[in-house]
Design an enzyme around this catalytic site. Structure first.
Site, PDB file in Angstrom:
ATOM      1  N   CYS A  52       9.792 -28.124  56.480  1.00 32.90           N
ATOM      2  CA  CYS A  52      10.951 -27.297  56.850  1.00 32.90           C
ATOM      3  C   CYS A  52      12.104 -27.543  55.886  1.00 32.90           C
ATOM      4  CB  CYS A  52      11.382 -27.634  58.277  1.00 32.90           C
ATOM      5  SG  CYS A  52      12.889 -26.783  58.808  1.00 32.90           S
TER       6      CYS A  52
ATOM      7  N   ASP B 108      13.467 -10.711  65.560  1.00 34.92           N
ATOM      8  CA  ASP B 108      14.507 -10.843  66.576  1.00 34.92           C
ATOM      9  C   ASP B 108      15.324 -12.093  66.273  1.00 34.92           C
ATOM     10  OD1 ASP B 108      12.823 -12.912  67.221  1.00 34.92           O
ATOM     11  OD2 ASP B 108      13.072 -12.651  69.379  1.00 34.92           O
TER      12      ASP B 108
ATOM     13  N   CYS C 180      12.985 -31.053  66.645  1.00 31.91           N
ATOM     14  CA  CYS C 180      12.319 -31.275  65.363  1.00 31.91           C
ATOM     15  C   CYS C 180      11.281 -32.402  65.414  1.00 31.91           C
ATOM     16  CB  CYS C 180      13.352 -31.579  64.279  1.00 31.91           C
ATOM     17  SG  CYS C 180      14.517 -30.233  63.997  1.00 31.91           S
TER      18      CYS C 180
ATOM     19  N   TYR D 285      12.744  -3.659  66.017  1.00 33.48           N
ATOM     20  CA  TYR D 285      12.155  -4.770  66.761  1.00 33.48           C
ATOM     21  C   TYR D 285      11.192  -4.259  67.829  1.00 33.48           C
ATOM     22  CZ  TYR D 285      11.155  -7.954  70.376  1.00 33.48           C
ATOM     23  OH  TYR D 285      10.436  -8.642  71.293  1.00 33.48           O
TER      24      TYR D 285
ATOM     25  N   THR E  78      18.601 -10.147  76.045  1.00 33.69           N
ATOM     26  CA  THR E  78      18.565 -10.630  77.426  1.00 33.69           C
ATOM     27  C   THR E  78      17.508 -11.719  77.540  1.00 33.69           C
ATOM     28  OG1 THR E  78      19.177  -8.423  78.188  1.00 33.69           O
ATOM     29  CG2 THR E  78      18.223  -9.915  79.827  1.00 33.69           C
TER      30      THR E  78
ATOM     31  N   LEU F  91      22.575  -5.680  84.881  1.00 35.72           N
ATOM     32  CA  LEU F  91      21.829  -6.181  83.725  1.00 35.72           C
ATOM     33  C   LEU F  91      22.583  -6.008  82.410  1.00 35.72           C
ATOM     34  CD1 LEU F  91      19.221  -7.603  82.998  1.00 35.72           C
ATOM     35  CD2 LEU F  91      18.105  -5.387  82.774  1.00 35.72           C
TER      36      LEU F  91
ATOM     37  N   GLU G  59      10.119  -4.823  76.982  1.00 37.90           N
ATOM     38  CA  GLU G  59      10.845  -5.020  75.731  1.00 37.90           C
ATOM     39  C   GLU G  59      12.258  -4.455  75.788  1.00 37.90           C
ATOM     40  OE1 GLU G  59      10.113  -6.990  73.483  1.00 37.90           O
ATOM     41  OE2 GLU G  59       8.032  -7.396  74.013  1.00 37.90           O
TER      42      GLU G  59
ATOM     43  N   CYS H 267       8.006 -31.004  66.183  1.00 34.49           N
ATOM     44  CA  CYS H 267       7.771 -29.696  65.570  1.00 34.49           C
ATOM     45  C   CYS H 267       6.626 -29.766  64.561  1.00 34.49           C
ATOM     46  CB  CYS H 267       9.042 -29.219  64.867  1.00 34.49           C
ATOM     47  SG  CYS H 267       8.798 -27.715  63.914  1.00 34.49           S
TER      48      CYS H 267
ATOM     49  N   CYS I 227      12.286 -24.439  68.020  1.00 37.29           N
ATOM     50  CA  CYS I 227      13.331 -24.227  67.008  1.00 37.29           C
ATOM     51  C   CYS I 227      14.503 -23.512  67.669  1.00 37.29           C
ATOM     52  CB  CYS I 227      12.761 -23.419  65.844  1.00 37.29           C
ATOM     53  SG  CYS I 227      13.720 -23.543  64.329  1.00 37.29           S
TER      54      CYS I 227
END
Length: 352
Positions: free
Chosen positions: A214, A144, A205, A126, A49, A86, A43, A208, A198
């Site tokens: 939506c 996120d 879509c 998060y 990233t 990184l 995480e 989806c 998404c």
DNA sequence: AAAACGGGGGG
DNA sequence: CCCCCAGTTTT
């Protein structure tokens, strides 16, 4: 402002999403077991990233530091070297600090609830929610970039998501939507859904499972959401690096200032406010008359808030009486083992 | 509440 | 060239 959903609305969203995830799983190495160390490490690496960029680093870390104690026992330079390339290097410094904290103050035992996780350096809302759900099956909703996008579109949130009010709306929605029974699967599902269906641009879509209800799809505002209010200003900076050739050696120093690339190494540096190459060191070492040839190489690196212009000067006849304390003489061949910013690493690879 | 923090990839 | 990425910390 509050955003309350009916139980029916929430259930519909949740079940469609979980069904989609059942049919579209995404196997990732850190999901194979519930080791909080591996989940935490993955995480942190994945903050801002993409999976494809972080994956090789994750594999290296697990091999080099199989347990949190191994990571805690490593040296700062070694950890920074593992992180080299990184970006967002405070993640590496905080990761190392948190590993030491867990190994030394907590006897190697990870915190096992949201609040305890939040106390680890580098772990924010998060990441605490991610670890709490993935490692301990606790019902904390991750929020996120994917979640902002999916929820703002589906529920038609036109408030900018990078404001306090916008974040609050999304948070309230997320907290009502998460599955209490299988929070880990739900969190994985919404992030994968955001990454694969998404998407920011050209969302899919037509295939989806949520498109029929939506909000953004209904009023044709898919490409407008999520709304962000802040715009980016990029500052120009000019870094002049002295590549001092002293036999097989050169000089480097560690960046310790409160600035970009802290804890990484660099060549002796002079910063100016303009593009013009420098020709002497008069402003920095008064009385030392050294003529600088024009830069051997110029490289540019764009960061989020600044554009760095790197000018690399080769200096073969450096003989000042006194050197700054921070300079360290190193064999050129030893530079491979130290962590440098991307731009400097590029120079080293090209020149030496 | 806003700004800073890297680097890579996509359109 | 601009936006985005399994965000957090500092100001």
């Amino acid at each position: 402002m509050t955003s309350r959903l009916t139980a029916r609305e929430a259930t519909h969203f949740r079940e469609k999403l979980l069904r989609w995830y059942d049919e579209n799983p995404r196997p990732l190495p850190w999901k194979s077991d519930k080791d909080p160390y591996k989940i935490w490490l993955s995480e942190i690496i994945l903050q801002q990233t993409q999976v494809s960029q972080g994956l090789p680093y994750y594999l290296h870390f697990i091999e080099a530091y199989p347990t949190v104690r191994d990571l805690a026992d490593a040296s700062t330079d070694e950890v920074m070297k593992s992180w080299e390339g990184l970006g967002y290097y405070s993640r590496a410094r905080n990761l190392h600090a948190a590993a030491k904290f867990i190994a030394n103050e907590r006897d190697g035992v990870f915190p096992d609830d949201y609040t305890g996780l939040l106390e680890l350096k580098g772990v924010g809302p998060y990441t605490a929610a991610a670890i709490a759900s993935f490692a301990y099956d606790l019902p904390h909703a991750v929020i996120d970039g994917n979640v902002y996008r999916v929820l703002s579109r589906y529920f038609g949130v036109y408030e900018a998501v990078d404001t306090t009010i916008g974040k609050k709306i999304i948070t309230q929605l997320a907290d009502q939507l998460i599955s209490r029974d299988i929070p880990a699967a739900y969190n994985q599902a919404i992030m994968n859904f955001g990454a694969l269906v998404c998407k920011p641009k050209a969302p899919v879509c037509h295939s989806c499972p949520l498109s029929n209800r939506c909000g953004a799809k209904a009023d044709g505002s898919i490409d407008l959401l999520p709304i962000k209010s802040k715009r980016l200003i990029r500052k120009q900076r000019y870094f002049h690096y002295l590549i001092i050739i002293d036999g097989d050696n050169t000089y480097i120093e560690k960046r310790g200032v409160d600035d970009i690339w802290k804890s990484l190494y660099q060549f002796p540096i002079l910063e100016t406010s303009g593009v013009t190459p420098i020709t002497s060191l008069q402003n920095w070492m008064p009385g030392y008359n050294l003529h600088l040839n024009k830069p051997k190489t110029e490289l540019k690196q764009t960061l989020t808030h600044q554009e760095i212009h790197g000018l690399f000067y080769i200096v073969r006849d450096f003989n000042a009486d006194t050197l700054p304390d921070s300079w360290v003489k190193k064999p050129i061949s030893s530079l491979d083992t130290l962590a440098f910013p991307k731009m400097i690493r590029t120079f080293i690879s090209d020149y030496f």
